[in-house]
Scaffold this active site. Sequence first.
Site, PDB file in Angstrom:
ATOM      1  N   GLN A 160       0.940  -1.250  -0.101  1.00 23.82           N
ATOM      2  CA  GLN A 160       0.100   0.054   0.085  1.00 23.82           C
ATOM      3  C   GLN A 160       0.887   1.295   0.081  1.00 23.82           C
ATOM      4  O   GLN A 160       1.556   1.522   1.141  1.00 23.82           O
ATOM      5  CB  GLN A 160      -0.856   0.007   1.101  1.00 23.82           C
ATOM      6  CG  GLN A 160      -1.729   1.281   1.536  1.00 23.82           C
ATOM      7  CD  GLN A 160      -2.575   1.929   0.324  1.00 23.82           C
ATOM      8  OE1 GLN A 160      -3.241   0.899  -0.198  1.00 23.82           O
ATOM      9  NE2 GLN A 160      -2.489   2.846  -0.064  1.00 23.82           N
ATOM     10  N   GLY A 289     -10.757   0.312   2.213  1.00 24.15           N
ATOM     11  CA  GLY A 289     -11.608  -0.119   1.430  1.00 24.15           C
ATOM     12  C   GLY A 289     -11.135  -0.421   0.170  1.00 24.15           C
ATOM     13  O   GLY A 289     -11.326  -1.891  -0.277  1.00 24.15           O
ATOM     14  N   MET A 291      -8.001   0.765  -3.152  1.00 25.55           N
ATOM     15  CA  MET A 291      -6.797   1.476  -3.483  1.00 25.55           C
ATOM     16  C   MET A 291      -6.882   1.488  -5.141  1.00 25.55           C
ATOM     17  O   MET A 291      -6.643   0.311  -5.780  1.00 25.55           O
ATOM     18  CB  MET A 291      -5.586   1.081  -3.068  1.00 25.55           C
ATOM     19  CG  MET A 291      -4.383   1.890  -3.108  1.00 25.55           C
ATOM     20  SD  MET A 291      -4.466   3.618  -2.646  1.00 25.55           S
ATOM     21  CE  MET A 291      -3.707   4.476  -4.156  1.00 25.55           C
ATOM     22  N   GLU A 292      -6.858   2.560  -5.635  1.00 27.65           N
ATOM     23  CA  GLU A 292      -7.164   2.783  -7.238  1.00 27.65           C
ATOM     24  C   GLU A 292      -5.840   2.435  -7.832  1.00 27.65           C
ATOM     25  O   GLU A 292      -5.284   3.268  -8.756  1.00 27.65           O
ATOM     26  CB  GLU A 292      -7.420   4.196  -7.417  1.00 27.65           C
ATOM     27  CG  GLU A 292      -6.641   5.409  -7.107  1.00 27.65           C
ATOM     28  CD  GLU A 292      -6.484   5.836  -5.736  1.00 27.65           C
ATOM     29  OE1 GLU A 292      -7.234   5.329  -4.712  1.00 27.65           O
ATOM     30  OE2 GLU A 292      -6.153   6.904  -5.220  1.00 27.65           O
ATOM     31  N   GLU A 317     -13.417   3.426  -6.880  1.00 28.86           N
ATOM     32  CA  GLU A 317     -12.086   3.329  -7.196  1.00 28.86           C
ATOM     33  C   GLU A 317     -12.007   3.222  -8.627  1.00 28.86           C
ATOM     34  O   GLU A 317     -10.887   3.689  -9.146  1.00 28.86           O
ATOM     35  CB  GLU A 317     -11.679   1.737  -6.755  1.00 28.86           C
ATOM     36  CG  GLU A 317     -11.531   1.744  -5.246  1.00 28.86           C
ATOM     37  CD  GLU A 317     -10.932   2.740  -4.453  1.00 28.86           C
ATOM     38  OE1 GLU A 317      -9.937   3.375  -4.753  1.00 28.86           O
ATOM     39  OE2 GLU A 317     -11.154   2.995  -3.245  1.00 28.86           O
ATOM     40  N   HIS A 320     -11.587   6.754  -9.899  1.00 30.75           N
ATOM     41  CA  HIS A 320     -10.305   7.577  -9.611  1.00 30.75           C
ATOM     42  C   HIS A 320      -9.246   7.173 -11.004  1.00 30.75           C
ATOM     43  O   HIS A 320      -8.185   7.771 -11.075  1.00 30.75           O
ATOM     44  CB  HIS A 320      -9.365   6.662  -8.654  1.00 30.75           C
ATOM     45  CG  HIS A 320      -9.339   7.302  -7.294  1.00 30.75           C
ATOM     46  ND1 HIS A 320      -9.099   8.628  -6.916  1.00 30.75           N
ATOM     47  CD2 HIS A 320     -10.127   6.615  -6.107  1.00 30.75           C
ATOM     48  CE1 HIS A 320      -9.465   8.763  -5.606  1.00 30.75           C
ATOM     49  NE2 HIS A 320      -9.634   7.688  -4.950  1.00 30.75           N
ATOM     50  N   GLU A 339      -9.822  13.153  -4.048  1.00 26.07           N
ATOM     51  CA  GLU A 339     -11.082  12.171  -3.345  1.00 26.07           C
ATOM     52  C   GLU A 339     -12.217  12.953  -3.504  1.00 26.07           C
ATOM     53  O   GLU A 339     -13.067  12.594  -3.442  1.00 26.07           O
ATOM     54  CB  GLU A 339     -10.461  12.167  -1.727  1.00 26.07           C
ATOM     55  CG  GLU A 339      -9.318  11.157  -1.710  1.00 26.07           C
ATOM     56  CD  GLU A 339      -9.492   9.835  -2.209  1.00 26.07           C
ATOM     57  OE1 GLU A 339     -10.597   9.270  -2.620  1.00 26.07           O
ATOM     58  OE2 GLU A 339      -8.358   9.223  -2.205  1.00 26.07           O
ATOM     59  N   TYR A 404     -13.134  14.196   1.002  1.00 25.69           N
ATOM     60  CA  TYR A 404     -14.206  13.204   0.205  1.00 25.69           C
ATOM     61  C   TYR A 404     -15.368  14.262   0.154  1.00 25.69           C
ATOM     62  O   TYR A 404     -15.981  14.402  -0.826  1.00 25.69           O
ATOM     63  CB  TYR A 404     -14.251  12.165   1.298  1.00 25.69           C
ATOM     64  CG  TYR A 404     -13.181  11.334   0.830  1.00 25.69           C
ATOM     65  CD1 TYR A 404     -12.056  11.227   1.918  1.00 25.69           C
ATOM     66  CD2 TYR A 404     -13.002   9.866   0.142  1.00 25.69           C
ATOM     67  CE1 TYR A 404     -10.924  10.203   1.769  1.00 25.69           C
ATOM     68  CE2 TYR A 404     -12.210   9.149   0.112  1.00 25.69           C
ATOM     69  CZ  TYR A 404     -10.938   9.215   0.731  1.00 25.69           C
ATOM     70  OH  TYR A 404      -9.925   8.375   0.820  1.00 25.69           O
ATOM     71  N   LYS A 578     -10.955   1.882   8.327  1.00 30.07           N
ATOM     72  CA  LYS A 578     -12.066   2.705   8.560  1.00 30.07           C
ATOM     73  C   LYS A 578     -12.922   2.013   9.578  1.00 30.07           C
ATOM     74  O   LYS A 578     -13.614   2.694  10.411  1.00 30.07           O
ATOM     75  CB  LYS A 578     -12.887   2.814   7.261  1.00 30.07           C
ATOM     76  CG  LYS A 578     -14.340   3.535   7.278  1.00 30.07           C
ATOM     77  CD  LYS A 578     -14.756   3.426   5.700  1.00 30.07           C
ATOM     78  CE  LYS A 578     -16.205   3.441   6.205  1.00 30.07           C
ATOM     79  NZ  LYS A 578     -17.118   3.290   4.988  1.00 30.07           N
TER      80      LYS A 578
END
Length: 623
Positions: A160, A289, A291-292, A317, A320, A339, A404, A578
């Site tokens: 990540q 949740g 990741m693009e 995603e 993105h 975002e 966001y 989250k």
Amino acid sequence: MNLIVKLLLFCSIFFTCSQDRNKSVNIIEKERSDPHSFSRPELAVTKHLDLELFCDFDNKIIIGIATYDIEHINASEIIFDEMNLQIDSIDLINDQGQLTKSSYRLNEEDPILGRGLHVRINPNTKKVKIYYKTTNNATALQWLDKNQTNTKKYPYLLTQSQSISARTWVPCQDGPGIRFTYTAKVQVPKGMMAVMSAANPQSRTEDGKYEFKMEIPIPAYLLALAAGDFDFKPIGKRTGVYASSDLLDKAVWEFADLEKMLETTESLYGNYPWGRYDVIVLPSSFPFGGMENPKLTFLTPTCIAGDRSLTSLLAHELAHSWSGNLVTNATWEDFWLNEGFTTYIENRIMESLYGKSFADMLSLLGYQDLQKTISEMGDTNSLTKLKLNLKGKDPEDGLSDIAYEKGKSLLRYLEERIGRSKWDEFLKSYFEKFKFKSNTTEGFLNYLYEYFTELNPGIKDTVNIWIYSPGLISFKPNYDSSRFTKVENELAEYLIKFDKSKLKTNSWSTSEWLHAIRKLPRDSSKKIRIEMEKNFQLNKTGNTEIGFAWLIYKIENGISDDEMNEVESFLLNVGRRKFVLPVFENLIKYGREADAKRIFEIVKNGYHPITKNSIASLLEPKI
Ligand code: BES
Ligand code: ZN
């Protein structure tokens, strides 16, 4: 040549060089444009990365060689970012292909940014080859033993990189304003599969060797790798899913609308530029949740609810691919450009596919979250501005609902003022204009005002407040709340006698459930909880969003000792930050700190370093 001419020539070369060096010193002393990268792309910049990675699962390290093609005009050094890497040696390759050893130095460690790796280069240096190893402090990497995986056959590695963790597994110019293409050769143990944010294999190799190519320049935070026991199945022409054998068919079913989502987004904002769009369902310890990562979104398994109800995450995603990957925030201070735009587009995709009343429920929940976040953070808190000042701070500090949901609300505001069809045309042209580039908040505003020359000055003033002032402007987007009103009415009736039939839950989506839970009164007698669980088995739901909301409600209203095993099993099975972070926060807030500490000891080894670090700093004694 006579001596005087030679002397003059020498002096002029000498002085030009020393002037150039002075110039570079001045630029170095000037403030860096990205507060989270030591690199100086204006002096020397990476254009292509050729990676060789050996994934050593026994020692949980990657042994790597990163060879960069660089561009510079007579720069004396190129600066990379690195954090907790072991740099073994560095070679330079010149325009004749000759290889020499380079000298390099590392500046003093910054606890947030790591270190700048200064590599001395020559005017004819074309490539820099860095031999390195990762260490066990690589925050980007999670190594899972085979018994921590779904199929228990092979270990797993997942990365990540966003926001500034790419530098913990690849030395790189780690700022979102710098883009490079890459190729990679990756060696994993025989029998395992490997994929990256690149063109990917669809079946396993015999020898565990894989090759990848990303032909479109991307910023370092989109570098990604996953290796483990998983396979591929197609969904549509350009779409498919990678998942472990126990989840593969479920994922194909859950994401059945993916190709349609892709087509819808293209019809709104222009062609999808990345070739394929695949997703990989990761082990539950994946901290986000989604990741693009370009060409291959990384997803939490908690989005497989069994009823296709959590696909807004997928839409997010996918969105993105335009907002973020195609047009990228220039620095993390412009994070809302990634975002906020994405949350806006996500909702437009949901509206196109499932209708306005459905999409508006999602928006209303997001707007409630935004109001709550602002009231918790305080409406004069500078982190509630859209444009952030993160100098000296971790980009993580800017990671909240503000980027966001406040970002999305601003775009809704503009949509309502300008009118949807003109606004859509603008967005399409915005993506075209800035494609494969990074953009600042100001770059966006300039283009907006250039495009809509007639825009009312009052609107411009209001936009400035949205962006540069903290708190929330008194504008509520025009969302349809009829389905929530219906829930509230049903709930009022239900609460009189707990008559199950009063709640028409057969027609409820996840959003209706979440709204109902948010609207439940306080429950010190536990009567409401007992009835809700008896009637609707909320403590046994397979939908993690609902399960999470329910658990928080119980903790807020005084969870009992024998219900703590539910908390424990939730925290064991879910690694998405989250969800797990607010559970720990609320345990502490509602008098269960000792339990929080006890459970953390049980679950922490299964968490990704990103999640683990966040919870550890929450639990560590405050001075
Ligand atoms: N790019 C983000 C995840 C991210 C942001 C990772 C900042 C590290 C730093 C991703 O697109 C995202 O927003 N994920 C959300 C999904 C949600 C809003 C639908 C998440 O993980 O919760
Ligand atoms: Zn996102």
